[in-house]
Design a protein around this motif. Structure first.
Motif, mmCIF file in Angstrom:
data_model
loop_
_atom_site.group_PDB
_atom_site.id
_atom_site.type_symbol
_atom_site.label_atom_id
_atom_site.label_comp_id
_atom_site.label_asym_id
_atom_site.label_seq_id
_atom_site.Cartn_x
_atom_site.Cartn_y
_atom_site.Cartn_z
ATOM 1 N N TYR A 97 0.860 -1.200 -0.141
ATOM 2 C CA TYR A 97 0.117 -0.002 -0.038
ATOM 3 C C TYR A 97 0.855 1.089 0.080
ATOM 4 C CZ TYR A 97 -3.767 3.240 1.589
ATOM 5 O OH TYR A 97 -4.669 4.206 1.708
ATOM 6 N N HIS A 98 0.648 2.188 -0.917
ATOM 7 C CA HIS A 98 1.511 3.162 -1.096
ATOM 8 C C HIS A 98 1.204 4.225 0.029
ATOM 9 C CE1 HIS A 98 3.859 6.485 -2.724
ATOM 10 N NE2 HIS A 98 2.911 7.349 -2.505
ATOM 11 N N ASP A 125 0.410 7.622 7.805
ATOM 12 C CA ASP A 125 -0.337 7.576 6.843
ATOM 13 C C ASP A 125 -0.808 6.127 6.353
ATOM 14 O OD1 ASP A 125 -0.076 10.239 6.370
ATOM 15 O OD2 ASP A 125 1.387 10.059 4.921
ATOM 16 N N LEU A 126 -0.371 5.371 7.028
ATOM 17 C CA LEU A 126 -0.544 3.507 6.465
ATOM 18 C C LEU A 126 -1.740 3.046 7.184
ATOM 19 C CD1 LEU A 126 0.575 1.228 4.822
ATOM 20 C CD2 LEU A 126 1.945 0.774 6.978
ATOM 21 N N PRO A 127 -2.796 2.477 6.557
ATOM 22 C CA PRO A 127 -3.809 1.876 7.362
ATOM 23 C C PRO A 127 -3.358 0.986 8.187
ATOM 24 C CG PRO A 127 -4.628 2.096 5.096
ATOM 25 C CD PRO A 127 -3.074 2.636 5.156
ATOM 26 N N GLN A 143 13.189 2.941 10.775
ATOM 27 C CA GLN A 143 11.977 3.398 9.867
ATOM 28 C C GLN A 143 12.018 5.166 10.142
ATOM 29 O OE1 GLN A 143 8.455 4.733 10.470
ATOM 30 N NE2 GLN A 143 8.518 4.644 8.329
ATOM 31 N N ASN A 144 12.405 5.750 9.083
ATOM 32 C CA ASN A 144 12.300 7.313 9.081
ATOM 33 C C ASN A 144 10.846 7.770 8.577
ATOM 34 O OD1 ASN A 144 14.813 7.142 10.103
ATOM 35 N ND2 ASN A 144 15.543 6.819 8.077
ATOM 36 N N ASN A 145 10.463 9.013 8.978
ATOM 37 C CA ASN A 145 9.371 9.639 8.457
ATOM 38 C C ASN A 145 9.647 11.121 8.218
ATOM 39 O OD1 ASN A 145 6.910 7.497 8.959
ATOM 40 N ND2 ASN A 145 8.420 7.388 10.622
ATOM 41 N N GLN A 191 14.094 10.699 5.822
ATOM 42 C CA GLN A 191 13.490 9.842 4.681
ATOM 43 C C GLN A 191 13.927 10.186 3.512
ATOM 44 O OE1 GLN A 191 8.937 9.869 5.040
ATOM 45 N NE2 GLN A 191 9.215 7.794 3.797
ATOM 46 N N ILE A 192 14.181 9.505 2.601
ATOM 47 C CA ILE A 192 14.644 9.871 1.085
ATOM 48 C C ILE A 192 13.525 9.419 0.009
ATOM 49 C CG2 ILE A 192 16.180 9.473 -0.846
ATOM 50 C CD1 ILE A 192 17.292 11.003 1.615
ATOM 51 N N VAL A 193 12.941 8.178 0.289
ATOM 52 C CA VAL A 193 12.025 7.642 -0.639
ATOM 53 C C VAL A 193 10.567 7.883 0.287
ATOM 54 C CG1 VAL A 193 10.813 5.659 -1.954
ATOM 55 C CG2 VAL A 193 13.472 6.065 -1.725
ATOM 56 N N ASP A 194 9.408 8.435 -0.394
ATOM 57 C CA ASP A 194 8.297 8.824 0.045
ATOM 58 C C ASP A 194 7.331 7.769 -0.050
ATOM 59 O OD1 ASP A 194 9.129 11.499 0.911
ATOM 60 O OD2 ASP A 194 8.455 12.362 -1.055
ATOM 61 N N HIS A 195 7.719 6.617 0.491
ATOM 62 C CA HIS A 195 6.990 5.183 0.715
ATOM 63 C C HIS A 195 7.345 4.677 2.021
ATOM 64 C CE1 HIS A 195 4.800 1.845 -1.407
ATOM 65 N NE2 HIS A 195 5.239 1.230 -0.139
ATOM 66 N N VAL A 196 6.590 4.429 3.090
ATOM 67 C CA VAL A 196 6.919 3.586 4.226
ATOM 68 C C VAL A 196 7.797 2.580 4.004
ATOM 69 C CG1 VAL A 196 6.045 2.398 6.317
ATOM 70 C CG2 VAL A 196 4.685 4.455 5.223
ATOM 71 N N HIS A 197 8.993 2.312 4.544
ATOM 72 C CA HIS A 197 9.892 1.455 4.447
ATOM 73 C C HIS A 197 10.734 1.335 5.992
ATOM 74 C CE1 HIS A 197 12.012 4.666 3.016
ATOM 75 N NE2 HIS A 197 13.185 4.105 3.385
ATOM 76 N N PHE A 198 11.027 -0.113 5.956
ATOM 77 C CA PHE A 198 11.643 -0.387 7.329
ATOM 78 C C PHE A 198 13.047 -1.092 6.951
ATOM 79 C CE2 PHE A 198 7.478 -0.290 8.588
ATOM 80 C CZ PHE A 198 7.394 0.033 10.042
ATOM 81 N N HIS A 199 14.274 -0.404 7.366
ATOM 82 C CA HIS A 199 15.502 -1.160 7.022
ATOM 83 C C HIS A 199 15.794 -2.217 8.167
ATOM 84 C CE1 HIS A 199 16.824 2.396 4.254
ATOM 85 N NE2 HIS A 199 16.129 2.836 4.895
ATOM 86 N N VAL A 200 16.182 -3.234 7.727
ATOM 87 C CA VAL A 200 16.876 -4.440 8.644
ATOM 88 C C VAL A 200 18.214 -4.104 8.406
ATOM 89 C CG1 VAL A 200 16.893 -6.727 9.038
ATOM 90 C CG2 VAL A 200 14.751 -5.587 8.428
ATOM 91 N N ILE A 201 19.013 -3.757 9.173
ATOM 92 C CA ILE A 201 20.586 -3.419 9.193
ATOM 93 C C ILE A 201 21.045 -4.397 10.198
ATOM 94 C CG2 ILE A 201 22.258 -1.758 8.951
ATOM 95 C CD1 ILE A 201 19.887 0.324 8.960
#
Length: 140
Positions: free
Chosen positions: A48-49, A55-57, A84-86, A92-102
């Motif tokens: 979901y974008h 903003d994520l349901p 996770q950045n907002n 946040q660089i890409v405007d789509h929710v994302h979680f980094h596993v580092i």
């Protein structure tokens, strides 16, 4: 803000941009980061974008943490970060929710993986913290 049509991560989910897919469910897609900061650095994104987590349901969030957990284990690293950045101010660089596993490689110290400084807001008094608490509690 990135539109749905031009969103890099939406294009990855649709198969328009190739990725190294690790996991996929009805609601999430996980793949290797192409600009990793550590071996095994990967991303979990909702299909979901939504630009920000707020903003994520809620019904689109069920698979996110289990996927992060599964991927963290798959890296083989004992230590790791889930990031996770907002918003731009929060890196946040890409405007789509994302979680980094580092993964944080054993014995790497601050030489590999995510390097985080954690400045303490020492100028916040107990009264300031209490006021923030009361404001936040009233919004819940």
């Amino acid at each position: 803000m990135t539109s749905l049509a031009s969103c890099l991560f939406c294009k990855i989910v649709k198969g328009e941009i190739p990725s190294m897919k690790l996991l996929e469910t009805d609601t999430i897609y996980a793949f290797m980061d192409i600009g990793p900061i550590a071996k095994g650095h990967c991303l979990v994104i909702p299909k979901y974008h939504a630009a920000k987590l707020s903003d994520l349901p809620d019904d689109q969030m069920n698979d996110i943490l289990p996927a992060c957990k599964q991927l963290a284990k798959a890296t083989g690293a004992e230590d790791y970060n889930i990031l996770q950045n907002n918003g731009r101010a929060a890196h946040q660089i890409v405007d789509h929710v994302h979680f980094h596993v580092i993964p944080k490689p054993a014995g790497a110290g601050d030489k590999a993986g995510l390097v985080v400084g954690w400045p303490t807001q020492t100028e916040l008094s107990k009264e300031d913290i209490t006021k923030s608490f009361e404001e936040m509690k009233s919004r819940l």
